[in-house]
Design a protein around this motif. Structure first.
Motif, PDB file in Angstrom:
ATOM      1  N   ILE A   8     -24.316 -14.859  -9.895  1.00  0.00           N
ATOM      2  CA  ILE A   8     -25.156 -14.134 -10.851  1.00  0.00           C
ATOM      3  C   ILE A   8     -26.589 -13.964 -10.368  1.00  0.00           C
ATOM      4  O   ILE A   8     -27.328 -13.149 -10.903  1.00  0.00           O
ATOM      5  CB  ILE A   8     -25.145 -14.855 -12.225  1.00  0.00           C
ATOM      6  CG1 ILE A   8     -25.701 -13.948 -13.334  1.00  0.00           C
ATOM      7  CG2 ILE A   8     -25.900 -16.186 -12.152  1.00  0.00           C
ATOM      8  CD1 ILE A   8     -25.531 -14.488 -14.731  1.00  0.00           C
ATOM      9  N   ALA A  26     -25.287 -11.831 -17.612  1.00  0.00           N
ATOM     10  CA  ALA A  26     -25.623 -12.975 -18.455  1.00  0.00           C
ATOM     11  C   ALA A  26     -25.285 -12.702 -19.919  1.00  0.00           C
ATOM     12  O   ALA A  26     -24.770 -13.587 -20.622  1.00  0.00           O
ATOM     13  CB  ALA A  26     -27.108 -13.308 -18.304  1.00  0.00           C
ATOM     14  N   ARG A  27     -25.548 -11.497 -20.382  1.00  0.00           N
ATOM     15  CA  ARG A  27     -25.234 -11.155 -21.777  1.00  0.00           C
ATOM     16  C   ARG A  27     -23.720 -11.191 -22.009  1.00  0.00           C
ATOM     17  O   ARG A  27     -23.255 -11.646 -23.064  1.00  0.00           O
ATOM     18  CB  ARG A  27     -25.805  -9.777 -22.124  1.00  0.00           C
ATOM     19  CG  ARG A  27     -27.331  -9.716 -22.142  1.00  0.00           C
ATOM     20  CD  ARG A  27     -27.830  -8.415 -22.729  1.00  0.00           C
ATOM     21  NE  ARG A  27     -29.264  -8.251 -22.563  1.00  0.00           N
ATOM     22  CZ  ARG A  27     -30.198  -8.832 -23.301  1.00  0.00           C
ATOM     23  NH1 ARG A  27     -29.833  -9.638 -24.287  1.00  0.00           N
ATOM     24  NH2 ARG A  27     -31.485  -8.613 -23.074  1.00  0.00           N
ATOM     25  N   GLN A  63     -33.849 -18.183 -14.366  1.00  0.00           N
ATOM     26  CA  GLN A  63     -33.930 -18.844 -15.670  1.00  0.00           C
ATOM     27  C   GLN A  63     -35.149 -18.355 -16.442  1.00  0.00           C
ATOM     28  O   GLN A  63     -35.090 -18.167 -17.666  1.00  0.00           O
ATOM     29  CB  GLN A  63     -34.000 -20.359 -15.492  1.00  0.00           C
ATOM     30  CG  GLN A  63     -33.933 -21.141 -16.808  1.00  0.00           C
ATOM     31  CD  GLN A  63     -32.592 -20.967 -17.499  1.00  0.00           C
ATOM     32  OE1 GLN A  63     -31.546 -21.304 -16.937  1.00  0.00           O
ATOM     33  NE2 GLN A  63     -32.606 -20.442 -18.711  1.00  0.00           N
ATOM     34  N   LEU A  66     -34.162 -15.082 -17.998  1.00  0.00           N
ATOM     35  CA  LEU A  66     -33.293 -15.284 -19.160  1.00  0.00           C
ATOM     36  C   LEU A  66     -34.104 -15.749 -20.366  1.00  0.00           C
ATOM     37  O   LEU A  66     -33.898 -15.273 -21.492  1.00  0.00           O
ATOM     38  CB  LEU A  66     -32.214 -16.315 -18.836  1.00  0.00           C
ATOM     39  CG  LEU A  66     -31.190 -15.936 -17.764  1.00  0.00           C
ATOM     40  CD1 LEU A  66     -30.264 -17.108 -17.476  1.00  0.00           C
ATOM     41  CD2 LEU A  66     -30.380 -14.716 -18.190  1.00  0.00           C
ATOM     42  N   LEU A  73     -28.792 -18.992 -22.266  1.00  0.00           N
ATOM     43  CA  LEU A  73     -27.927 -19.388 -21.166  1.00  0.00           C
ATOM     44  C   LEU A  73     -28.719 -20.274 -20.213  1.00  0.00           C
ATOM     45  O   LEU A  73     -29.823 -19.907 -19.804  1.00  0.00           O
ATOM     46  CB  LEU A  73     -27.415 -18.149 -20.426  1.00  0.00           C
ATOM     47  CG  LEU A  73     -26.462 -18.372 -19.255  1.00  0.00           C
ATOM     48  CD1 LEU A  73     -25.147 -18.972 -19.727  1.00  0.00           C
ATOM     49  CD2 LEU A  73     -26.213 -17.047 -18.526  1.00  0.00           C
ATOM     50  N   VAL A  75     -28.894 -21.999 -16.542  1.00  0.00           N
ATOM     51  CA  VAL A  75     -28.349 -21.841 -15.193  1.00  0.00           C
ATOM     52  C   VAL A  75     -28.754 -23.029 -14.327  1.00  0.00           C
ATOM     53  O   VAL A  75     -29.927 -23.418 -14.313  1.00  0.00           O
ATOM     54  CB  VAL A  75     -28.832 -20.522 -14.554  1.00  0.00           C
ATOM     55  CG1 VAL A  75     -28.240 -20.357 -13.158  1.00  0.00           C
ATOM     56  CG2 VAL A  75     -28.456 -19.338 -15.431  1.00  0.00           C
TER      57      VAL A  75
END
Length: 247
Positions: A8, A26-27, A63, A66, A73, A75
């Motif tokens: 990712i 991620a979504r 991160q 995000l 989420l 990571v």
């Protein structure tokens, strides 16, 4: 759910090439119920190097993205390390990452068509160094399909194996699903992960695979797979039932 194998991090390997695509992935993961993942870019495979410092910086940066986007989420750093003769040396020198940078588990990628002659030696050296190899997607290796006793022997010696979610869910063809189910029934795999690469075809999804697993294994076995993913994340021992395949 916890995903222990995914690609990712944008721009590091054959996963997403842009921040936008990585955010889409991620979504999708969050919508599927994934709350934590270990980012495992290809490392030392002849194409991508991705040394430890690169991955750690990439995880920190992603991160932050995000968090900025409000995506719930978490990571963690890791790597999918291609089998090579100096693998243990590179791991012990912190050139390459172990899972969560904890020196407990190593996600190990084997060639698809063969097993290197030094495979058993590397596995033994990993064990001697206190690291547990996670054999990534064994259902796709042509030798392990012909000789599942090799995988059974490695598991009895202390390794664990990780099935690809899309193989079990039937999204990688009939052959991959057949061997995935075979390995589940013979206790030759102990983990499921997405091995996600993009937002269209190789998505970061686990739920369908766990539903498929319920069709061929008891509910307590399914729970063991979930607990084992958490064990890898925490760096503690996985539950490994005796393989139902003779060496």
């Amino acid at each position: 759910m916890i995903d222990i194998h995914c690609h990712i991090l944008p721009g590091l390997d054959d996963g997403p090439q842009s921040e936008t695509e990585a955010i889409k992935m991620a979504r999708i993961a969050v919508e599927d119920g994934i709350t934590q993942m270990i980012a495992t870019p290809h490392s030392h495979d002849g194409i991508y190097v991705n040394n430890a410092e690169q991955v750690l910086q990439a995880v920190e940066a992603f991160q932050a993205i995000l968090d900025r986007e409000g995506i719930p989420l978490r990571v963690h750093p890791g790597a999918e390390v291609h089998m090579h003769a100096n693998m243990v040396e590179h791991l012990l020198s912190d050139t390459l990452l172990t899972m969560c940078n904890a020196r407990r588990y190593v996600l190990l990628e084997l060639p698809v068509l063969h097993l290197p002659l030094f495979t058993d030696e590397v596995l033994a050296n990993l064990h001697a160094s206190g690291m547990t190899p996670i054999i990534a997607h064994p259902e796709r290796n042509q030798v392990l399909r012909r000789k599942p006793d090799r995988l059974a022997r490695w598991i009895r010696q202390g390794a664990v194996a990780q099935l690809t979610a899309s193989s079990l869910a039937g999204k990688m063809g009939k052959s991959a699903r057949k061997w995935a189910e075979f390995m589940v029934r013979h206790r030759l795999v102990q983990l499921i992960a997405s091995d996600g690469h993009d937002s269209l075809i190789r998505k970061l999804e686990l739920n369908a695979a766990y539903q498929s697993l319920l069709q061929i294994a008891p509910a307590d076995v399914v729970q063991t797979y979930r607990r084992n993913a958490e064990a890898v994340l925490q760096g503690v021992t996985c539950s490994v039932p005796e393989p139902l395949y003779d060496c």
